[in-house]
Design an enzyme around this catalytic site. Structure first.
Site, mmCIF file in Angstrom:
data_model
loop_
_atom_site.group_PDB
_atom_site.id
_atom_site.type_symbol
_atom_site.label_atom_id
_atom_site.label_comp_id
_atom_site.label_asym_id
_atom_site.label_seq_id
_atom_site.Cartn_x
_atom_site.Cartn_y
_atom_site.Cartn_z
ATOM 1 N N HIS A 102 0.927 -1.165 -0.094
ATOM 2 C CA HIS A 102 0.035 -0.010 0.014
ATOM 3 C C HIS A 102 0.926 1.264 -0.028
ATOM 4 O O HIS A 102 1.879 1.071 0.353
ATOM 5 C CB HIS A 102 -1.123 -0.086 1.326
ATOM 6 C CG HIS A 102 -0.336 -0.182 2.542
ATOM 7 N ND1 HIS A 102 0.196 -1.399 3.047
ATOM 8 C CD2 HIS A 102 -0.271 0.740 3.300
ATOM 9 C CE1 HIS A 102 0.653 -1.195 4.168
ATOM 10 N NE2 HIS A 102 0.490 0.176 4.540
ATOM 11 N N HIS A 104 0.635 5.072 1.138
ATOM 12 C CA HIS A 104 0.063 6.078 1.997
ATOM 13 C C HIS A 104 0.168 7.596 1.185
ATOM 14 O O HIS A 104 0.949 8.123 0.429
ATOM 15 C CB HIS A 104 0.455 6.476 3.361
ATOM 16 C CG HIS A 104 0.631 5.345 4.308
ATOM 17 N ND1 HIS A 104 -0.078 5.243 5.388
ATOM 18 C CD2 HIS A 104 1.292 4.225 4.478
ATOM 19 C CE1 HIS A 104 0.055 4.262 6.078
ATOM 20 N NE2 HIS A 104 0.878 3.429 5.471
#
Length: 137
Positions: A102, A104
């Site tokens: 992922h 951010h």
């Protein structure tokens, strides 16, 4: 599509765990971080499970980068962010806590108190929903 049945983010992709989605396409999903560092903090993930930066398919990585760029621009335009941090943590020593790749997307504002690494804490649900509404449009 490959998924890990024990992965929190795979469960979000499958709709088994609720999330506040702000964007999705054939390869990526973006949703609000429930432990935000700043207003509008969101996560971009690939639909396909990959543990980290070292395992992600290059095409999924490129798709995640494009989505992160799109949402960074939205954060500047719609949330009046003064800057943006894009952060990926690869491995526990680099602060990775969810082992599904992922990115951010963290809007930054003049005078915001965020210092990295931040200590995640639950965010205000109404503020998260309001930012999500602006970022979704």
């Amino acid at each position: 599509m490959a998924a890990d049945p024990d992965c929190l983010f795979c469960k979000i992709v499958a709709g088994q765990i609720p999330s506040t989605r702000v964007y999705e396409d054939e390869r990526t999903i973006a949703f609000m971080d429930i432990n935000p560092g700043t207003r509008g903090h969101l996560l971009v993930i690939p639909r396909e499970h990959a543990k980290d930066l070292l395992e992600i398919d290059p095409e999924d990585l490129a798709a995640c980068a494009r989505t992160a760029q799109l949402l960074a621009q939205r954060a500047k335009d719609k949330l009046n962010a003064d800057g943006i941090n894009l952060i990926n943590s690869c491995g526990p020593k680099a602060w990775q806590t969810v082992f599904h790749f992922h990115i951010h997307v963290i809007p930054r504002y003049d005078g915001d108190p965020l210092r990295l690494p931040w200590q995640p804490a639950p965010g205000d649900r109404d503020e998260i929903a309001q930012a999500a509404e602006l970022l979704s449009a």
